[in-house]
Design a protein around this motif. Structure first.
Motif, PDB file in Angstrom:
ATOM      1  N   LYS A 193      13.736  67.524  -8.454  1.00 34.10           N
ATOM      2  CA  LYS A 193      13.868  67.725  -7.005  1.00 34.10           C
ATOM      3  C   LYS A 193      12.495  67.607  -6.333  1.00 34.10           C
ATOM      4  CE  LYS A 193      15.461  70.945  -3.528  1.00 34.10           C
ATOM      5  NZ  LYS A 193      15.080  72.263  -3.118  1.00 34.10           N
ATOM      6  N   THR A 194      11.506  68.287  -6.880  1.00 32.73           N
ATOM      7  CA  THR A 194      10.154  68.223  -6.321  1.00 32.73           C
ATOM      8  C   THR A 194       9.567  66.835  -6.505  1.00 32.73           C
ATOM      9  OG1 THR A 194       9.873  70.552  -6.891  1.00 32.73           O
ATOM     10  CG2 THR A 194       7.891  69.337  -6.303  1.00 32.73           C
ATOM     11  N   LEU A 195       9.863  66.182  -7.623  1.00 29.98           N
ATOM     12  CA  LEU A 195       9.393  64.819  -7.855  1.00 29.98           C
ATOM     13  C   LEU A 195       9.892  63.898  -6.742  1.00 29.98           C
ATOM     14  CD1 LEU A 195       8.055  62.599  -9.593  1.00 29.98           C
ATOM     15  CD2 LEU A 195      10.185  62.504 -10.912  1.00 29.98           C
ATOM     16  N   ARG A 196      11.186  63.963  -6.456  1.00 28.94           N
ATOM     17  CA  ARG A 196      11.761  63.115  -5.391  1.00 28.94           C
ATOM     18  C   ARG A 196      11.146  63.459  -4.022  1.00 28.94           C
ATOM     19  NH1 ARG A 196      16.009  59.861  -5.116  1.00 28.94           N
ATOM     20  NH2 ARG A 196      16.990  60.622  -7.000  1.00 28.94           N
ATOM     21  N   GLU A 197      10.996  64.738  -3.735  1.00 26.09           N
ATOM     22  CA  GLU A 197      10.404  65.150  -2.447  1.00 26.09           C
ATOM     23  C   GLU A 197       8.985  64.604  -2.287  1.00 26.09           C
ATOM     24  OE1 GLU A 197      10.578  69.409  -2.589  1.00 26.09           O
ATOM     25  OE2 GLU A 197      12.726  69.465  -2.135  1.00 26.09           O
ATOM     26  N   GLN A 198       8.188  64.713  -3.345  1.00 21.41           N
ATOM     27  CA  GLN A 198       6.802  64.251  -3.275  1.00 21.41           C
ATOM     28  C   GLN A 198       6.719  62.729  -3.187  1.00 21.41           C
ATOM     29  OE1 GLN A 198       3.969  66.142  -2.859  1.00 21.41           O
ATOM     30  NE2 GLN A 198       5.556  67.667  -2.483  1.00 21.41           N
ATOM     31  N   LEU A 199       7.612  62.037  -3.882  1.00 17.82           N
ATOM     32  CA  LEU A 199       7.635  60.575  -3.774  1.00 17.82           C
ATOM     33  C   LEU A 199       7.991  60.152  -2.356  1.00 17.82           C
ATOM     34  CD1 LEU A 199       9.362  59.753  -7.156  1.00 17.82           C
ATOM     35  CD2 LEU A 199       7.028  59.120  -6.498  1.00 17.82           C
ATOM     36  N   ASN A 200       8.982  60.805  -1.773  1.00 19.36           N
ATOM     37  CA  ASN A 200       9.357  60.490  -0.391  1.00 19.36           C
ATOM     38  C   ASN A 200       8.218  60.793   0.575  1.00 19.36           C
ATOM     39  OD1 ASN A 200      11.984  59.456  -0.727  1.00 19.36           O
ATOM     40  ND2 ASN A 200      12.829  61.496  -0.893  1.00 19.36           N
ATOM     41  N   LEU A 201       7.455  61.832   0.299  1.00 17.18           N
ATOM     42  CA  LEU A 201       6.360  62.216   1.178  1.00 17.18           C
ATOM     43  C   LEU A 201       5.154  61.268   1.059  1.00 17.18           C
ATOM     44  CD1 LEU A 201       5.168  64.407   3.089  1.00 17.18           C
ATOM     45  CD2 LEU A 201       4.344  65.565   1.022  1.00 17.18           C
ATOM     46  N   HIS A 202       4.815  60.874  -0.164  1.00 16.78           N
ATOM     47  CA  HIS A 202       3.570  60.133  -0.401  1.00 16.78           C
ATOM     48  C   HIS A 202       3.721  58.620  -0.489  1.00 16.78           C
ATOM     49  CE1 HIS A 202       0.995  63.596  -0.906  1.00 16.78           C
ATOM     50  NE2 HIS A 202       1.943  64.155  -1.627  1.00 16.78           N
ATOM     51  N   VAL A 203       4.897  58.151  -0.846  1.00 12.70           N
ATOM     52  CA  VAL A 203       5.093  56.705  -1.016  1.00 12.70           C
ATOM     53  C   VAL A 203       6.069  56.240   0.061  1.00 12.70           C
ATOM     54  CG1 VAL A 203       5.717  54.891  -2.644  1.00 12.70           C
ATOM     55  CG2 VAL A 203       4.746  57.010  -3.495  1.00 12.70           C
ATOM     56  N   SER A 204       5.839  55.054   0.596  1.00 11.52           N
ATOM     57  CA  SER A 204       6.671  54.554   1.688  1.00 11.52           C
ATOM     58  C   SER A 204       8.154  54.670   1.396  1.00 11.52           C
ATOM     59  CB  SER A 204       6.307  53.103   1.997  1.00 11.52           C
ATOM     60  OG  SER A 204       6.560  52.299   0.865  1.00 11.52           O
ATOM     61  N   ALA A 205       8.963  54.589   2.416  1.00 10.10           N
ATOM     62  CA  ALA A 205      10.406  54.836   2.341  1.00 10.10           C
ATOM     63  C   ALA A 205      11.050  54.154   1.138  1.00 10.10           C
ATOM     64  CB  ALA A 205      11.076  54.356   3.616  1.00 10.10           C
ATOM     65  N   GLN A 206      11.594  54.970   0.270  1.00 10.02           N
ATOM     66  CA  GLN A 206      12.273  54.522  -0.939  1.00 10.02           C
ATOM     67  C   GLN A 206      13.565  55.313  -1.083  1.00 10.02           C
ATOM     68  OE1 GLN A 206      11.246  52.055  -3.123  1.00 10.02           O
ATOM     69  NE2 GLN A 206       9.743  51.600  -1.564  1.00 10.02           N
ATOM     70  N   PRO A 207      14.287  55.136  -2.207  1.00  8.67           N
ATOM     71  CA  PRO A 207      15.554  55.847  -2.380  1.00  8.67           C
ATOM     72  C   PRO A 207      15.441  57.342  -2.263  1.00  8.67           C
ATOM     73  CG  PRO A 207      14.978  54.575  -4.362  1.00  8.67           C
ATOM     74  CD  PRO A 207      13.915  54.357  -3.349  1.00  8.67           C
TER      75      PRO A 207
END
Length: 131
Positions: free
Chosen positions: A117-131
């Motif tokens: 859950k935190t992995l997905r949140e951080q990816l959404n926050l730091h990397v441009s719009a993805q899944p």
């Protein structure tokens, strides 16, 4: 400076993902379940699960302001600047088991040994719009 005195990842420098033992334990369970089918296969799968369990306790992922850092103890093993990322995906939505991301020069597959859950949140926050 001894290893005991070496600095560990600093939480003030970015989010550090908590370890998650569920995937490694599931692999060990799968290995044990296959014991009746093939003892050698069971041994290999169970040992792989134990390897993943150890890795989940040793390695840490940290999302800093400009890069994903992979730590082992007090040492940064790899640095993946967000500016190099082209895409990312977490495979198998109900229970993420594999994290894929592509940089300009390489691709990476990592088992999900951290809080998904935190992995997905951080990816959404730091990397441009993805899944």
């Amino acid at each position: 400076m001894t290893a005991a005195e070496a600095p560990l990842p600093d939480p003030s420098q970015g989010v550090i993902l908590a370890p998650s033992p569920w995937l490694p334990l599931a692999v060990v369970g799968l290995g044990l379940a296959s014991l009746l089918l093939n003892p050698w296969l069971s041994l290999v799968v169970s040992l792989f699960g134990l390897f993943l369990l150890i890795q989940s306790q040793i390695l840490r992922l940290q999302f800093s302001a400009d890069a994903l850092l992979v730590w082992r103890g007090s040492t940064v093993l790899r640095r993946f600047p967000y500016s190099e990322w082209l895409s990312w995906t977490l495979f198998w939505s109900p229970i993420p088991v594999l994290f894929y991301f592509r940089e300009q020069r390489s691709i990476h597959f990592l088992p999900v040994l951290f809080d998904p859950k935190t992995l997905r949140e951080q990816l959404n926050l730091h990397v441009s719009a993805q899944p």
